[in-house]
Motif scaffolding. Structure first.
Motif, PDB file in Angstrom:
ATOM      1  N   ILE A   1     103.956  58.061 -68.452  1.00 13.33           N
ATOM      2  CA  ILE A   1     104.149  57.482 -69.786  1.00 13.33           C
ATOM      3  C   ILE A   1     104.264  55.964 -69.614  1.00 13.33           C
ATOM      4  O   ILE A   1     103.935  55.434 -68.543  1.00 13.33           O
ATOM      5  CB  ILE A   1     105.390  58.074 -70.510  1.00 13.33           C
TER       6      ILE A   1
ATOM      7  N   LEU B   1     106.080  58.545 -64.587  1.00  9.90           N
ATOM      8  CA  LEU B   1     106.247  59.809 -65.323  1.00  9.90           C
ATOM      9  C   LEU B   1     105.002  60.104 -66.163  1.00  9.90           C
ATOM     10  O   LEU B   1     104.998  61.039 -66.973  1.00  9.90           O
ATOM     11  CB  LEU B   1     107.466  59.708 -66.264  1.00  9.90           C
TER      12      LEU B   1
ATOM     13  N   LEU C   1     109.611  67.230 -76.261  1.00 14.75           N
ATOM     14  CA  LEU C   1     108.863  66.345 -77.165  1.00 14.75           C
ATOM     15  C   LEU C   1     107.384  66.717 -77.254  1.00 14.75           C
ATOM     16  O   LEU C   1     106.755  67.061 -76.256  1.00 14.75           O
ATOM     17  CB  LEU C   1     108.967  64.888 -76.693  1.00 14.75           C
TER      18      LEU C   1
ATOM     19  N   ALA D   1     110.505  57.280 -80.121  1.00 10.04           N
ATOM     20  CA  ALA D   1     110.184  55.891 -79.770  1.00 10.04           C
ATOM     21  C   ALA D   1     110.499  54.957 -80.943  1.00 10.04           C
ATOM     22  O   ALA D   1     111.045  53.869 -80.760  1.00 10.04           O
ATOM     23  CB  ALA D   1     108.716  55.773 -79.362  1.00 10.04           C
TER      24      ALA D   1
ATOM     25  N   ALA E   1     119.785  54.015 -66.386  1.00  5.25           N
ATOM     26  CA  ALA E   1     118.555  54.413 -65.680  1.00  5.25           C
ATOM     27  C   ALA E   1     117.453  54.804 -66.654  1.00  5.25           C
ATOM     28  O   ALA E   1     116.469  55.423 -66.261  1.00  5.25           O
ATOM     29  CB  ALA E   1     118.840  55.545 -64.709  1.00  5.25           C
TER      30      ALA E   1
ATOM     31  N   GLY F   1     113.647  51.396 -66.988  1.00  2.00           N
ATOM     32  CA  GLY F   1     113.048  51.970 -68.185  1.00  2.00           C
ATOM     33  C   GLY F   1     113.737  51.484 -69.450  1.00  2.00           C
ATOM     34  O   GLY F   1     113.949  50.283 -69.645  1.00  2.00           O
ATOM     35  N   GLY F   2     114.121  52.463 -70.297  1.00  2.00           N
ATOM     36  CA  GLY F   2     114.787  52.116 -71.553  1.00  2.00           C
ATOM     37  C   GLY F   2     116.059  51.300 -71.343  1.00  2.00           C
ATOM     38  O   GLY F   2     116.475  50.557 -72.235  1.00  2.00           O
TER      39      GLY F   2
ATOM     40  N   ILE G   1     115.397  61.555 -69.479  1.00  2.00           N
ATOM     41  CA  ILE G   1     114.139  62.262 -69.194  1.00  2.00           C
ATOM     42  C   ILE G   1     114.239  63.744 -69.557  1.00  2.00           C
ATOM     43  O   ILE G   1     113.252  64.359 -69.958  1.00  2.00           O
ATOM     44  CB  ILE G   1     113.753  62.081 -67.702  1.00  2.00           C
ATOM     45  N   SER G   2     115.466  64.295 -69.485  1.00  2.00           N
ATOM     46  CA  SER G   2     115.603  65.733 -69.784  1.00  2.00           C
ATOM     47  C   SER G   2     115.241  66.018 -71.248  1.00  2.00           C
ATOM     48  O   SER G   2     114.841  67.138 -71.576  1.00  2.00           O
ATOM     49  CB  SER G   2     117.011  66.228 -69.456  1.00  2.00           C
TER      50      SER G   2
ATOM     51  N   GLU H   1     108.426  53.906 -65.971  1.00  2.00           N
ATOM     52  CA  GLU H   1     107.896  54.973 -66.837  1.00  2.00           C
ATOM     53  C   GLU H   1     106.520  55.460 -66.393  1.00  2.00           C
ATOM     54  O   GLU H   1     106.189  56.635 -66.523  1.00  2.00           O
ATOM     55  CB  GLU H   1     107.801  54.470 -68.291  1.00  2.00           C
TER      56      GLU H   1
ATOM     57  N   PHE I   1     112.749  64.737 -72.745  1.00  5.48           N
ATOM     58  CA  PHE I   1     111.283  64.645 -72.905  1.00  5.48           C
ATOM     59  C   PHE I   1     110.621  66.028 -72.919  1.00  5.48           C
ATOM     60  O   PHE I   1     109.533  66.190 -73.432  1.00  5.48           O
ATOM     61  CB  PHE I   1     110.656  63.802 -71.782  1.00  5.48           C
TER      62      PHE I   1
ATOM     63  N   LYS J   1     125.061  60.711 -65.437  1.00  2.00           N
ATOM     64  CA  LYS J   1     123.608  60.691 -65.677  1.00  2.00           C
ATOM     65  C   LYS J   1     123.086  59.255 -65.615  1.00  2.00           C
ATOM     66  O   LYS J   1     122.059  58.912 -66.233  1.00  2.00           O
ATOM     67  CB  LYS J   1     123.286  61.304 -67.047  1.00  2.00           C
ATOM     68  N   LEU J   2     123.791  58.415 -64.903  1.00  2.00           N
ATOM     69  CA  LEU J   2     123.420  56.993 -64.757  1.00  2.00           C
ATOM     70  C   LEU J   2     123.169  56.337 -66.117  1.00  2.00           C
ATOM     71  O   LEU J   2     122.259  55.525 -66.289  1.00  2.00           O
ATOM     72  CB  LEU J   2     122.210  56.834 -63.827  1.00  2.00           C
TER      73      LEU J   2
ATOM     74  N   ALA K   1     121.895  57.425 -68.816  1.00  2.00           N
ATOM     75  CA  ALA K   1     120.595  57.685 -69.450  1.00  2.00           C
ATOM     76  C   ALA K   1     120.789  57.730 -70.968  1.00  2.00           C
ATOM     77  O   ALA K   1     121.779  58.264 -71.472  1.00  2.00           O
ATOM     78  CB  ALA K   1     120.030  59.006 -68.936  1.00  2.00           C
TER      79      ALA K   1
ATOM     80  N   LYS L   1     127.639  53.388 -61.538  1.00  2.00           N
ATOM     81  CA  LYS L   1     126.770  52.561 -60.695  1.00  2.00           C
ATOM     82  C   LYS L   1     125.490  52.104 -61.396  1.00  2.00           C
ATOM     83  O   LYS L   1     124.608  51.524 -60.766  1.00  2.00           O
ATOM     84  CB  LYS L   1     126.427  53.301 -59.388  1.00  2.00           C
TER      85      LYS L   1
END
Ligand SMILES: CCCCC/C=C/C(=O)SCCNC(=O)CCNC(=O)[C@H](O)C(C)(C)COP(=O)(O)OP(=O)(O)OC[C@H]1O[C@@H](n2cnc3c(N)ncnc32)[C@H](O)[C@@H]1OP(=O)(O)O
Length: 257
Positions: free
Chosen positions: A136, A134, A71, A80, A61, A107-108, A65-66, A131, A68, A22-23, A25, A57
């Protein structure tokens, strides 16, 4: 740990984000594990410098996002706040911290790197705060830390366009300290950490806290903190060692006392 690998080697505490499929995340579990491991490393005397990096790699990232999808305004605010608390803690650690950016830092993920003292990136890395794409915007402290790191104009451009930039461009605008080919990233980062480990850890810790305090304060407050801290380092054995070593024309050996 589920989402992070850790190890301590030659004074370096490694924190390796470990969700490569999931890179890397950042989900809630990873935030909790980041908090736990950074607190352990802060208290562990064998750890002199902390290096964050990612498996696979990506450095990271960004926030997952999954997560979100579930939320609402209140739970997003809480997520946050949780992320911010962890990033604030990482920034405040008294030991030097380095983000070794091996790939995507988005992003984060970039916000985590921004909470570190130094960023060393692979030439192949790609950085950005996407972000806005998306609907946001950055929520782990990036809106504030990026402006302080690179200035308002470039920070607004990165956050409001969501564009990704290369490591070379990130170095040019002062977002990363150093860029190296991926093949030598680890070696160069360890070399950089080695330089820090030769210094007095007490002087480094006080210096770091003076710089961070001053970054968020009126000039006079920062200058007062500088003088006060300057007095404090004179109560250390390391200060005596540093001055004596210079006068005796030898290399100082600091003990962190
Ligand atoms: C409320 C708290 C606020 C916190 C503030 C922070 C917010 C954020 O960080 S929002 C996220 C910002 N990041 C992004 O928008 C980047 C999203 N990712 C991408 O655009 C791409 O993945 C890529 C360009 C980085 C890489 O593309 P590619 O090489 O084609 O790889 P894949 O897209 O196939 O990704 C592989 C795998 O990883 C999953 N993934 C990637 N990024 C995320 C992510 N941020 N969150 C969750 N999952 C992510 C991607 O979905 C793929 O999974 P599978 O489909 O299961 O293979």
């Amino acid at each position: 740990m589920e989402t992070i690998e850790t190890k301590i080697e030659n004074g370096i505490g490694w924190i390796i984000l470990n969700r490569p499929d999931k890179l890397n995340a950042i989900n809630l579990k990873m935030l909790e594990e980041l908090e736990e491991v950074t607190k352990n490393f802060e208290e562990n005397n064998d750890v002199k410098v902390i290096i964050f990096t990612g498996n696979g790699k990506a450095f990271s990232a960004g926030a997952d996002i999954s997560q979100f999808k579930e939320l609402n305004s209140i739970s997003a605010w809480n997520f946050a706040k949780k992320g911010r608390k962890v990033m604030d803690y990482i920034e405040s650690i008294s030991k030097p911290t380095i983000a070794m950016i091996n790939g995507y830092a988005l992003g984060g993920g970039l916000e985590l790197a921004l909470a570190c003292d130094f960023r060393i990136a692979a030439e192949e890395a790609s950085l950005g705060l996407p972000e806005i794409n998306l609907g946001i915007y950055p929520g782990f402290g990036g809106t504030q830390r990026l402006v302080r790191a690179i200035g308002k104009a470039k920070a607004m451009e990165l956050m409001m366009t969501g564009d990704r930039i290369s490591a070379k461009e990130a170095e040019r605008i002062g977002l990363v300290n150093k860029v190296t080919p991926l093949s030598s990233l680890k070696e160069e980062t360890i070399k950089f950490a080695g330089k820090l480990m030769e210094k007095s850890p007490i002087a480094l810790a006080i210096l770091k806290s003076v710089i961070l305090y001053g970054n968020d304060s009126p000039l006079l407050d920062g200058l007062n903190m500088e003088s006060l801290g300057w007095g404090v380092v004179f109560s250390t054995e390391d200060e005596k060692e540093g001055v004596n070593a210079f006068l005796e024309k030898r290399k100082a050996v600091f003990k962190g006392k």
